[in-house]
Design a protein around this motif. Structure first.
Motif, PDB file in Angstrom:
ATOM      1  N   GLU B 160       0.826  -1.214   0.000  1.00  0.00           N
ATOM      2  CA  GLU B 160       0.000   0.000   0.000  1.00  0.00           C
ATOM      3  C   GLU B 160       0.863   1.269   0.000  1.00  0.00           C
ATOM      4  O   GLU B 160       0.516   2.254  -0.644  1.00  0.00           O
ATOM      5  CB  GLU B 160      -0.951  -0.020   1.213  1.00  0.00           C
ATOM      6  CG  GLU B 160      -2.104  -0.999   0.993  1.00  0.00           C
ATOM      7  CD  GLU B 160      -2.830  -1.400   2.280  1.00  0.00           C
ATOM      8  OE1 GLU B 160      -2.503  -0.845   3.355  1.00  0.00           O
ATOM      9  OE2 GLU B 160      -3.710  -2.289   2.207  1.00  0.00           O
ATOM     10  N   ASN B 163       1.965   1.696  -3.472  1.00  0.00           N
ATOM     11  CA  ASN B 163       0.857   2.199  -4.296  1.00  0.00           C
ATOM     12  C   ASN B 163       0.633   3.694  -4.115  1.00  0.00           C
ATOM     13  O   ASN B 163       0.246   4.393  -5.052  1.00  0.00           O
ATOM     14  CB  ASN B 163      -0.436   1.446  -3.978  1.00  0.00           C
ATOM     15  CG  ASN B 163      -0.604   0.223  -4.873  1.00  0.00           C
ATOM     16  OD1 ASN B 163       0.029   0.123  -5.928  1.00  0.00           O
ATOM     17  ND2 ASN B 163      -1.453  -0.698  -4.452  1.00  0.00           N
ATOM     18  N   LYS B 164       0.887   4.177  -2.910  1.00  0.00           N
ATOM     19  CA  LYS B 164       0.756   5.614  -2.647  1.00  0.00           C
ATOM     20  C   LYS B 164       1.723   6.384  -3.552  1.00  0.00           C
ATOM     21  O   LYS B 164       1.370   7.406  -4.149  1.00  0.00           O
ATOM     22  CB  LYS B 164       1.079   5.880  -1.171  1.00  0.00           C
ATOM     23  CG  LYS B 164       0.983   7.329  -0.770  1.00  0.00           C
ATOM     24  CD  LYS B 164      -0.459   7.773  -0.616  1.00  0.00           C
ATOM     25  CE  LYS B 164      -0.515   9.244  -0.182  1.00  0.00           C
ATOM     26  NZ  LYS B 164      -1.898   9.671   0.009  1.00  0.00           N
ATOM     27  N   ASN B 166       3.068   5.077  -6.352  1.00  0.00           N
ATOM     28  CA  ASN B 166       2.607   4.845  -7.731  1.00  0.00           C
ATOM     29  C   ASN B 166       1.564   5.878  -8.141  1.00  0.00           C
ATOM     30  O   ASN B 166       1.616   6.437  -9.240  1.00  0.00           O
ATOM     31  CB  ASN B 166       1.987   3.442  -7.850  1.00  0.00           C
ATOM     32  CG  ASN B 166       3.037   2.345  -7.904  1.00  0.00           C
ATOM     33  OD1 ASN B 166       4.170   2.585  -8.308  1.00  0.00           O
ATOM     34  ND2 ASN B 166       2.666   1.142  -7.495  1.00  0.00           N
ATOM     35  N   THR B 167       0.618   6.130  -7.258  1.00  0.00           N
ATOM     36  CA  THR B 167      -0.446   7.085  -7.560  1.00  0.00           C
ATOM     37  C   THR B 167       0.140   8.473  -7.793  1.00  0.00           C
ATOM     38  O   THR B 167      -0.232   9.167  -8.744  1.00  0.00           O
ATOM     39  CB  THR B 167      -1.448   7.134  -6.392  1.00  0.00           C
ATOM     40  OG1 THR B 167      -1.936   5.809  -6.169  1.00  0.00           O
ATOM     41  CG2 THR B 167      -2.623   8.051  -6.707  1.00  0.00           C
ATOM     42  N   LYS B 168       1.081   8.841  -6.923  1.00  0.00           N
ATOM     43  CA  LYS B 168       1.704  10.155  -7.054  1.00  0.00           C
ATOM     44  C   LYS B 168       2.438  10.293  -8.388  1.00  0.00           C
ATOM     45  O   LYS B 168       2.462  11.358  -8.996  1.00  0.00           O
ATOM     46  CB  LYS B 168       2.689  10.358  -5.895  1.00  0.00           C
ATOM     47  CG  LYS B 168       3.084  11.792  -5.722  1.00  0.00           C
ATOM     48  CD  LYS B 168       3.869  12.043  -4.464  1.00  0.00           C
ATOM     49  CE  LYS B 168       4.310  13.505  -4.488  1.00  0.00           C
ATOM     50  NZ  LYS B 168       5.113  13.872  -3.324  1.00  0.00           N
ATOM     51  N   ARG B 170       1.599   8.789 -11.030  1.00  0.00           N
ATOM     52  CA  ARG B 170       0.605   8.443 -12.073  1.00  0.00           C
ATOM     53  C   ARG B 170       0.854   7.077 -12.691  1.00  0.00           C
ATOM     54  O   ARG B 170       0.641   6.858 -13.888  1.00  0.00           O
ATOM     55  CB  ARG B 170       0.577   9.527 -13.154  1.00  0.00           C
ATOM     56  CG  ARG B 170       0.112  10.847 -12.554  1.00  0.00           C
ATOM     57  CD  ARG B 170      -0.013  11.928 -13.592  1.00  0.00           C
ATOM     58  NE  ARG B 170      -0.286  13.204 -12.933  1.00  0.00           N
ATOM     59  CZ  ARG B 170      -0.329  14.371 -13.553  1.00  0.00           C
ATOM     60  NH1 ARG B 170      -0.143  14.424 -14.847  1.00  0.00           N
ATOM     61  NH2 ARG B 170      -0.581  15.475 -12.893  1.00  0.00           N
ATOM     62  N   LYS B 171       1.373   6.163 -11.877  1.00  0.00           N
ATOM     63  CA  LYS B 171       1.504   4.779 -12.333  1.00  0.00           C
ATOM     64  C   LYS B 171       0.295   4.006 -11.822  1.00  0.00           C
ATOM     65  O   LYS B 171      -0.309   4.382 -10.816  1.00  0.00           O
ATOM     66  CB  LYS B 171       2.786   4.163 -11.755  1.00  0.00           C
ATOM     67  CG  LYS B 171       4.067   4.727 -12.341  1.00  0.00           C
ATOM     68  CD  LYS B 171       5.282   4.054 -11.733  1.00  0.00           C
ATOM     69  CE  LYS B 171       6.575   4.653 -12.259  1.00  0.00           C
ATOM     70  NZ  LYS B 171       7.761   4.138 -11.546  1.00  0.00           N
ATOM     71  N   PRO B 172      -0.051   2.889 -12.492  1.00  0.00           N
ATOM     72  CA  PRO B 172      -1.203   2.108 -12.015  1.00  0.00           C
ATOM     73  C   PRO B 172      -0.929   1.467 -10.657  1.00  0.00           C
ATOM     74  O   PRO B 172       0.215   1.208 -10.302  1.00  0.00           O
ATOM     75  CB  PRO B 172      -1.380   1.033 -13.093  1.00  0.00           C
ATOM     76  CG  PRO B 172      -0.114   1.017 -13.872  1.00  0.00           C
ATOM     77  CD  PRO B 172       0.527   2.354 -13.724  1.00  0.00           C
ATOM     78  N   LYS B 173      -1.999   1.240  -9.901  1.00  0.00           N
ATOM     79  CA  LYS B 173      -1.866   0.575  -8.607  1.00  0.00           C
ATOM     80  C   LYS B 173      -1.681  -0.922  -8.800  1.00  0.00           C
ATOM     81  O   LYS B 173      -2.224  -1.521  -9.728  1.00  0.00           O
ATOM     82  CB  LYS B 173      -3.125   0.794  -7.763  1.00  0.00           C
ATOM     83  CG  LYS B 173      -3.208   2.155  -7.124  1.00  0.00           C
ATOM     84  CD  LYS B 173      -4.354   2.163  -6.111  1.00  0.00           C
ATOM     85  CE  LYS B 173      -4.478   3.525  -5.467  1.00  0.00           C
ATOM     86  NZ  LYS B 173      -5.513   3.543  -4.414  1.00  0.00           N
TER      87      LYS B 173
END
Lengths: 189, 189
Positions: B160, B163-164, B166-168, B170-173
């Motif tokens: 997780e 993923n935080k 990744n989101t920043k 702009r990559k997929p989760k």
């Protein structure tokens, strides 16, 4: 997790690389303690027949080709089923982090920063995912205390620690006079 | 080392990747805080003309080709002049270590093991060689305390946390239900 060198009736003691196969406590081959090639060999993904191939490079390529499944993870359009890192990938990744951390360590660290770096390396030697490598590193820092008084000291200490492992793996030593160019400044300046 | 976002007369604010260029305190571009492409651009190794190329892949390949000098390090027959890791290589390497450490964390850790893992992540957020990444991670663990009661908890927490980021970026989760296959068991079992 304790890793043991184990040989049962069905468990090979030696991998295709010629190195000893490392097993976990539960008797399964240890993923993060063996090379991908040996792990695949001992789990039956590569047969002994390949041992007759003359080139190690060919073996490695075969292993890489069979290891990287192009199947996507269910529900994802981008993530493929990449396998966990083997001992070599783990080693490369971790040295990259450790050398870069030394290269960015303060030129004049505070007492707090010195304490944290010392503790980081200490804990690193407990949690490193390849158990036998971790034990080796733990022994090394017990006998060669990390030099944390300055960036220059730490960068050189890390280079020497890495060379100790290189020697053990029969790899050539890196000339530590160049640690700063390799890990901080680059070669153009 | 404090990293700043700085724009002087001669210092570009934005790289070829479109990301903001990060500078060290001394005004030099920060190697471990920028992509290799942007670092090479801002240090004059790649000219602005390349911006007209349509493909990012082409840019990346050009950067890689110019970055890896085949010149050997003086006195060595094997080590080439490899440049220090950029922010992306550093990120990949560090996530590999962190996920693998979680995957090899005890199923039932002792209080000492829990304490060490907590402390490791805490110090990691101070010494990580990309300063702005380190600050982000420090903030994340302050707001989302590492879950260290079991391997399953920690593996999922790490997924997780990743993923935080990744989101920043702009990559997929990544679907964290698969963390164990990705970092511990592999996909064949």
């Amino acid at each position: 997790m304790t890793v043991i060198n184990r040989m049962t009736n069905n468990s090979p003691q030696e991998g295709l690389s010629g190195r000893q196969i490392m097993y976990d406590e539960d008797g399964k081959p240890c993923r993060s303690c063996n090379t991908l090639l040996d792990f695949q060999y001992v789990t039956g993904k590569i047969t002994n027949g390949l041992k007759n191939l003359s080139s190690n490079a060919t073996l490695a390529n075969t292993a890489a080709a069979t290891a990287t499944s192009q199947d996507l993870i269910p529900g994802s359009r981008t993530y493929t089923k990449v396998d966990p890192p083997d001992v070599e990938q783990l080693g490369r990744s971790s040295w990259t982090l450790l050398h870069a951390a030394a290269a960015n360590y303060p030129v004049k660290p505070s007492d707090e920063q010195k304490g944290e770096m010392k503790q980081f390396l200490n804990i690193f030697s407990h949690i490193y995912p390849c158990n036998w490598c971790a034990k080796d590193f733990e022994k090394y820092i017990r006998e060669n205390a990390p030099k944390i008084e300055s960036r220059e000291e730490l960068g050189r200490w890390m280079c020497e620690a890495h060379n100790k492992v290189n020697t053990k793996l029969r790899k050539p030593k890196f000339d530590c006079n160049f640690w700063g160019k390799r890990w901080k400044d680059g070669w153009d300046e």
